[in-house]
Design a protein around this motif. Sequence first.
Motif, PDB file in Angstrom:
ATOM      1  N   TRP A   1       0.408  -1.180  -0.300  1.00  0.00           N
ATOM      2  CA  TRP A   1       0.006   0.252  -0.129  1.00  0.00           C
ATOM      3  C   TRP A   1       0.942   0.589   0.334  1.00  0.00           C
ATOM      4  N   THR A   2       0.715   1.809  -0.525  1.00  0.00           N
ATOM      5  CA  THR A   2       0.936   3.543  -0.977  1.00  0.00           C
ATOM      6  C   THR A   2      -0.502   4.596  -0.965  1.00  0.00           C
ATOM      7  N   PRO A   3       0.319   5.766  -0.447  1.00  0.00           N
ATOM      8  CA  PRO A   3      -0.879   6.532  -0.588  1.00  0.00           C
ATOM      9  C   PRO A   3      -1.066   6.720  -1.746  1.00  0.00           C
ATOM     10  N   GLU A   4      -0.733   6.661  -3.189  1.00  0.00           N
ATOM     11  CA  GLU A   4      -0.796   7.350  -4.276  1.00  0.00           C
ATOM     12  C   GLU A   4      -1.908   6.528  -4.886  1.00  0.00           C
ATOM     13  N   VAL A   5      -1.163   4.753  -4.505  1.00  0.00           N
ATOM     14  CA  VAL A   5      -1.876   4.081  -5.785  1.00  0.00           C
ATOM     15  C   VAL A   5      -2.825   3.200  -4.339  1.00  0.00           C
ATOM     16  N   GLY A   6      -2.968   2.677  -3.142  1.00  0.00           N
ATOM     17  CA  GLY A   6      -3.693   2.426  -2.859  1.00  0.00           C
ATOM     18  C   GLY A   6      -2.833   0.919  -2.658  1.00  0.00           C
ATOM     19  N   TRP A   7      -3.625  -0.366  -2.421  1.00  0.00           N
ATOM     20  CA  TRP A   7      -3.794  -1.456  -2.827  1.00  0.00           C
ATOM     21  C   TRP A   7      -3.399  -1.904  -3.997  1.00  0.00           C
ATOM     22  N   HIS A   8      -2.037  -2.460  -4.491  1.00  0.00           N
ATOM     23  CA  HIS A   8      -0.909  -3.158  -5.334  1.00  0.00           C
ATOM     24  C   HIS A   8       0.115  -4.563  -5.228  1.00  0.00           C
ATOM     25  N   ASP A   9      -0.033  -4.966  -6.108  1.00  0.00           N
ATOM     26  CA  ASP A   9       0.979  -5.707  -6.163  1.00  0.00           C
ATOM     27  C   ASP A   9       0.401  -6.844  -5.361  1.00  0.00           C
ATOM     28  N   HIS A  10      -0.389  -7.343  -5.542  1.00  0.00           N
ATOM     29  CA  HIS A  10      -1.367  -8.411  -4.958  1.00  0.00           C
ATOM     30  C   HIS A  10      -1.038  -9.298  -5.300  1.00  0.00           C
ATOM     31  N   GLY A  11      -0.566 -10.736  -4.426  1.00  0.00           N
ATOM     32  CA  GLY A  11       0.197 -12.359  -5.554  1.00  0.00           C
ATOM     33  C   GLY A  11       0.364 -12.772  -4.616  1.00  0.00           C
ATOM     34  N   VAL A  12       0.577 -14.186  -4.701  1.00  0.00           N
ATOM     35  CA  VAL A  12       1.187 -15.600  -4.130  1.00  0.00           C
ATOM     36  C   VAL A  12       2.414 -16.109  -4.443  1.00  0.00           C
ATOM     37  N   SER A  13       3.211 -15.529  -4.212  1.00  0.00           N
ATOM     38  CA  SER A  13       5.175 -16.438  -4.410  1.00  0.00           C
ATOM     39  C   SER A  13       5.773 -17.328  -3.891  1.00  0.00           C
ATOM     40  N   ALA A  14       7.200 -17.523  -3.878  1.00  0.00           N
ATOM     41  CA  ALA A  14       8.098 -18.532  -3.098  1.00  0.00           C
ATOM     42  C   ALA A  14       8.364 -17.618  -1.709  1.00  0.00           C
ATOM     43  N   LEU A  15       8.061 -18.206  -0.403  1.00  0.00           N
ATOM     44  CA  LEU A  15       8.606 -17.479   0.818  1.00  0.00           C
ATOM     45  C   LEU A  15       9.768 -17.367   0.197  1.00  0.00           C
ATOM     46  N   ARG A  16       9.941 -16.017   1.021  1.00  0.00           N
ATOM     47  CA  ARG A  16      11.493 -15.273   0.789  1.00  0.00           C
ATOM     48  C   ARG A  16      11.493 -14.207   2.483  1.00  0.00           C
ATOM     49  N   PRO A  17      12.927 -14.340   2.457  1.00  0.00           N
ATOM     50  CA  PRO A  17      12.786 -13.427   3.836  1.00  0.00           C
ATOM     51  C   PRO A  17      12.203 -11.544   3.095  1.00  0.00           C
TER      52      PRO A  17
END
Length: 362
Positions: free
Chosen positions: A41-57
């Motif tokens: 989330w960023t104030p300019e875009v709101g919620w974005h970059d939704h996804g499921v990917s490899a567990l990572r640090p």
Amino acid sequence: MRSAFPLVRTPHPVPEAERASILAAPGFGRHFTDHMASAVWTPEVGWHDHGVSALRPFSLHPSAAVLHYAQEVFEGLKAYRHDDGSVWLFRPERNARRFARSAERMALPTLPEDDFLAGIEALVRADEPWVPAATGERSLYLRPFMFAAESFLGVRPAERVVYSVIACPAEPYFPSGDNGVTLWVSTSYTRAGQGGTGDSKCGGNYGAGLAAQVEAERHGCDQVLYLDGAGEQGCVEESGAMNLFLITSDGELVTPALGTILEGVTRDTVLTLAPEYGLTPVARPVTFEELREGLADGTITEAFASGTAAVLTSVVGIKGEGYAWTVGTGKQGERTAALRERVLGIQYGRVEDSHGWLRRVV
């Protein structure tokens, strides 16, 4: 329309044989599945970059706001394998709403309920082989969380926030199982106050409670029992990781009122089911003196604690400075056992879900 969390599978999943070995004895919170869900989330875009990917640090700048100002919230819920192989969630909508309330209290952006549910379901579907069989009350524990990831050292709400869900196969939280737990009444530490974050599920509450937990363990107890700011002249609140319930000789099921304690999903479940077991649910302040007298004269016949991890766990003893009380017979009570079996029966699909609490994922 529910937001999508597209899946990009890990090229390096845990080998099947290793996963089977983990599922045979997973413990609690020690082993994690192959993937994670996330969004930003960023104030300019709101919620974005939704996804499921490899567990990572995560990669965080040393000035990331969460590291300095504890702007963070989380949830806990489980996925349950039924005998036919299907996988279900239990009342996840309530977790979504509590997550939103916690975020608002911590000046974090509100994640839409549809996003909360979609991310969890996408992760469970991706890692469905990690959901254990119901043997030994095993389940897949799910941890949604959100934290301030912006790099800055000013005291204000962060303008970059990360949401994620991770999962781990889990056995019961308390290894004592039906043998029950003993609580230590802390007069050194107070969990929350009016206007504080006691009714929010944020990491700071739990971090501040670790010293009280160490104190309880030092006195041979499993968990701490908090009092309000008035100490022994005041009221009982909740345990370190659970809501508290008392069963009385006249058929009341009493639990401390909301306000400075967490509104537990299992707590609400138990209050809803209570009348079916001849119990009158009552949420009200419970003074420490009432607890003392009730245990002494037998007015309080059973006690238990509730939570997603703990389910229903019998409280068989309560200790403090200069006293040690046995609850009832010192063993799990009949009504506690009946309520516990009902909750587990619904979650694992062994009894009818007459309240519509289950949500199928797989």
